[in-house]
Design a protein around this motif. Structure first.
Motif, PDB file in Angstrom:
ATOM      1  N   ASN A  13       0.836  -1.200   0.000  1.00  8.69           N
ATOM      2  CA  ASN A  13       0.000   0.000   0.000  1.00  8.69           C
ATOM      3  C   ASN A  13       0.870   1.250   0.000  1.00  8.69           C
ATOM      4  O   ASN A  13       2.059   1.213   0.344  1.00  8.69           O
ATOM      5  N   VAL A  14       0.268   2.344  -0.398  1.00  5.62           N
ATOM      6  CA  VAL A  14       0.991   3.598  -0.615  1.00  5.62           C
ATOM      7  C   VAL A  14       1.554   4.157   0.686  1.00  5.62           C
ATOM      8  O   VAL A  14       2.692   4.644   0.726  1.00  5.62           O
ATOM      9  N   ILE A  73      10.171   5.480   2.289  1.00  6.93           N
ATOM     10  CA  ILE A  73      10.897   6.543   1.581  1.00  6.93           C
ATOM     11  C   ILE A  73      11.319   7.627   2.562  1.00  6.93           C
ATOM     12  O   ILE A  73      12.456   8.125   2.523  1.00  6.93           O
ATOM     13  N   SER A  74      10.419   7.985   3.467  1.00  6.58           N
ATOM     14  CA  SER A  74      10.718   9.024   4.463  1.00  6.58           C
ATOM     15  C   SER A  74      11.843   8.585   5.393  1.00  6.58           C
ATOM     16  O   SER A  74      12.762   9.366   5.692  1.00  6.58           O
ATOM     17  N   ILE A  75      11.790   7.335   5.856  1.00  6.49           N
ATOM     18  CA  ILE A  75      12.836   6.832   6.755  1.00  6.49           C
ATOM     19  C   ILE A  75      14.184   6.797   6.042  1.00  6.49           C
ATOM     20  O   ILE A  75      15.210   7.198   6.606  1.00  6.49           O
ATOM     21  N   SER A  76      14.183   6.315   4.800  1.00  2.12           N
ATOM     22  CA  SER A  76      15.447   6.239   4.055  1.00  2.12           C
ATOM     23  C   SER A  76      16.049   7.627   3.848  1.00  2.12           C
ATOM     24  O   SER A  76      17.275   7.804   3.900  1.00  2.12           O
ATOM     25  N   LYS A  77      15.188   8.612   3.639  1.00  2.00           N
ATOM     26  CA  LYS A  77      15.661   9.984   3.468  1.00  2.00           C
ATOM     27  C   LYS A  77      16.238  10.526   4.773  1.00  2.00           C
ATOM     28  O   LYS A  77      17.322  11.130   4.789  1.00  2.00           O
ATOM     29  N   LEU A 114      17.302   3.321  -0.855  1.00  3.35           N
ATOM     30  CA  LEU A 114      16.129   2.454  -0.974  1.00  3.35           C
ATOM     31  C   LEU A 114      15.942   2.182  -2.459  1.00  3.35           C
ATOM     32  O   LEU A 114      15.483   3.037  -3.211  1.00  3.35           O
ATOM     33  N   MET A 115      16.347   0.993  -2.871  1.00  9.72           N
ATOM     34  CA  MET A 115      16.302   0.605  -4.285  1.00  9.72           C
ATOM     35  C   MET A 115      15.318  -0.546  -4.451  1.00  9.72           C
ATOM     36  O   MET A 115      15.221  -1.428  -3.594  1.00  9.72           O
ATOM     37  N   VAL A 116      14.575  -0.531  -5.552  1.00  7.74           N
ATOM     38  CA  VAL A 116      13.554  -1.553  -5.801  1.00  7.74           C
ATOM     39  C   VAL A 116      13.884  -2.302  -7.089  1.00  7.74           C
ATOM     40  O   VAL A 116      14.358  -1.713  -8.067  1.00  7.74           O
ATOM     41  N   ASP A 123      14.580   3.948  -7.649  1.00 12.50           N
ATOM     42  CA  ASP A 123      14.561   4.261  -6.221  1.00 12.50           C
ATOM     43  C   ASP A 123      13.145   4.156  -5.659  1.00 12.50           C
ATOM     44  O   ASP A 123      12.205   3.729  -6.347  1.00 12.50           O
ATOM     45  N   GLY A 124      12.995   4.556  -4.408  1.00 12.34           N
ATOM     46  CA  GLY A 124      11.699   4.448  -3.758  1.00 12.34           C
ATOM     47  C   GLY A 124      10.617   5.270  -4.425  1.00 12.34           C
ATOM     48  O   GLY A 124       9.458   4.840  -4.515  1.00 12.34           O
ATOM     49  N   LEU A 125      10.966   6.458  -4.904  1.00 16.59           N
ATOM     50  CA  LEU A 125       9.972   7.316  -5.554  1.00 16.59           C
ATOM     51  C   LEU A 125       9.487   6.704  -6.863  1.00 16.59           C
ATOM     52  O   LEU A 125       8.293   6.763  -7.185  1.00 16.59           O
TER      53      LEU A 125
END
Length: 315
Positions: free
Chosen positions: A96-97, A104-108, A114-116, A298-300
């Motif tokens: 889920n979003v 993403i926020s934690i990785s920042k 954060l790679m997918v 990346d996460g985005l």
């Protein structure tokens, strides 16, 4: 190379990641929630056996590769990020979003990668496919992406969640912008999940027509994406075993009054340097850790794929 990677999950796809990181000289640990599997792979690759807590406390481990079932991605990735580890997680990033946005926020905040695993972005033939499209003076009139095979029918996910992240990710990189006018046809042959899905929609400012078909019950393996232009069709045929025939053009006028068929002899093959996409993807993760750079997938990028995946699944 520094042995700074641990792979979590040694199942169908995890074993391929384990092999590649081992061959790159970066693998230090393998962990699976089944102790027998952990022992088997640790012995095979001559690795010390550690539990997850020990792995997370090991300061030499800079990157964690998550190849566990999709429903576990959020909790595992969050735990690893909180221990200041860089993450390479297989698709989809989460289910889920809100969970994806939190990762993403934690990785920042932690300044961690954060790679997918949207694998096809590391395939030289797809990279060239995009270059050929970018070189055209017009936008494509139509994109068709097929991903079909006689595969394992899963109870915990449908074929759209299993296959379509690849197609959505590729299409997003070709056509930016929103999806509209969605039409969907689905079939469930063996259980309550969707085994076969056809999607048609328009995308981007120019309302480009896009068709995606994903199928678990096709006897022939088909992995193909085609871009239609007014003067030709550009095709990336990933299921073609001959690397020299994976990328080609067809001189088919795609206009109302000139549409005609062509046979295989009319294919113009494009020469591309062959690579191992998974090896390139794994190497990219290691390079991002070394250079402290942002990964291409990346996460985005994964979040955008997830949003469209949910939108199409609920259509």
């Amino acid at each position: 190379m520094k042995r700074n990677i641990s792979v979590l999950g040694a199942g169908y796809w995890g074993k391929n990641l384990i092999r590649n990181f081992s061959e790159l000289g970066a693998l230090k640990y393998v962990f699976d929630y089944d102790p027998k599997i952990t022992s088997e792979f640790s012995k095979k690759y001559d690795l010390e056996i550690q539990d997850l807590n020990q792995i997370l406390k090991d300061e030499d481990i800079e990157g964690i590769v998550v190849a566990t079932p999709a429903h576990s991605h959020y909790e595992i990735c969050k735990l690893c990020l909180e221990h200041n580890k860089n993450i390479f997680v297989e698709k989809p990033i989460t289910l889920n979003v809100e969970q994806a946005e939190e990762l993403i926020s934690i990785s920042k905040d932690k300044r961690r990668i954060l790679m997918v695993g949207h694998l096809l972005h590391y395939h030289n033939h797809f990279i060239k496919f995009k270059e050929l499209i970018s070189a055209k003076k017009e936008s494509p009139l139509r994109i068709v992406s097929l991903r079909k095979s006689l595969g394992k029918i899963r109870d915990n996910e449908n074929v759209l969640w299993s296959f379509a992240p690849h197609d959505i990710s590729m299409i997003n990189s070709i056509i930016p912008g929103e999806i509209s006018n969605i039409k969907k046809l689905e079939r469930s042959y063996f259980n309550n999940n969707q085994d076969s899905v056809f999607l048609s929609f328009q995308k981007g400012q120019n309302k480009i027509f896009v068709d995606i078909e994903v199928d678990w019950v096709e006897i022939n393996k088909i992995q193909r994406i085609s871009a239609y232009f007014s003067d030709e069709v550009i095709v990336f045929e990933d299921s073609e075993p001959d690397p020299g025939k994976k990328l080609y053009k067809l001189s088919i006028p795609f206009t109302k009054n000139q549409l005609m068929s062509k046979n295989n002899s009319d294919r113009s093959y494009i020469k591309v340097d062959q690579n191992n996409p998974l090896r390139s993807e794994c190497k990219h993760f290691l390079d991002c850790i070394t250079n402290e750079s942002n990964p291409f997938t990346d996460g985005l990028e994964a979040l955008e794929v997830l949003k469209y995946l949910i939108l199409l699944d609920e259509a």
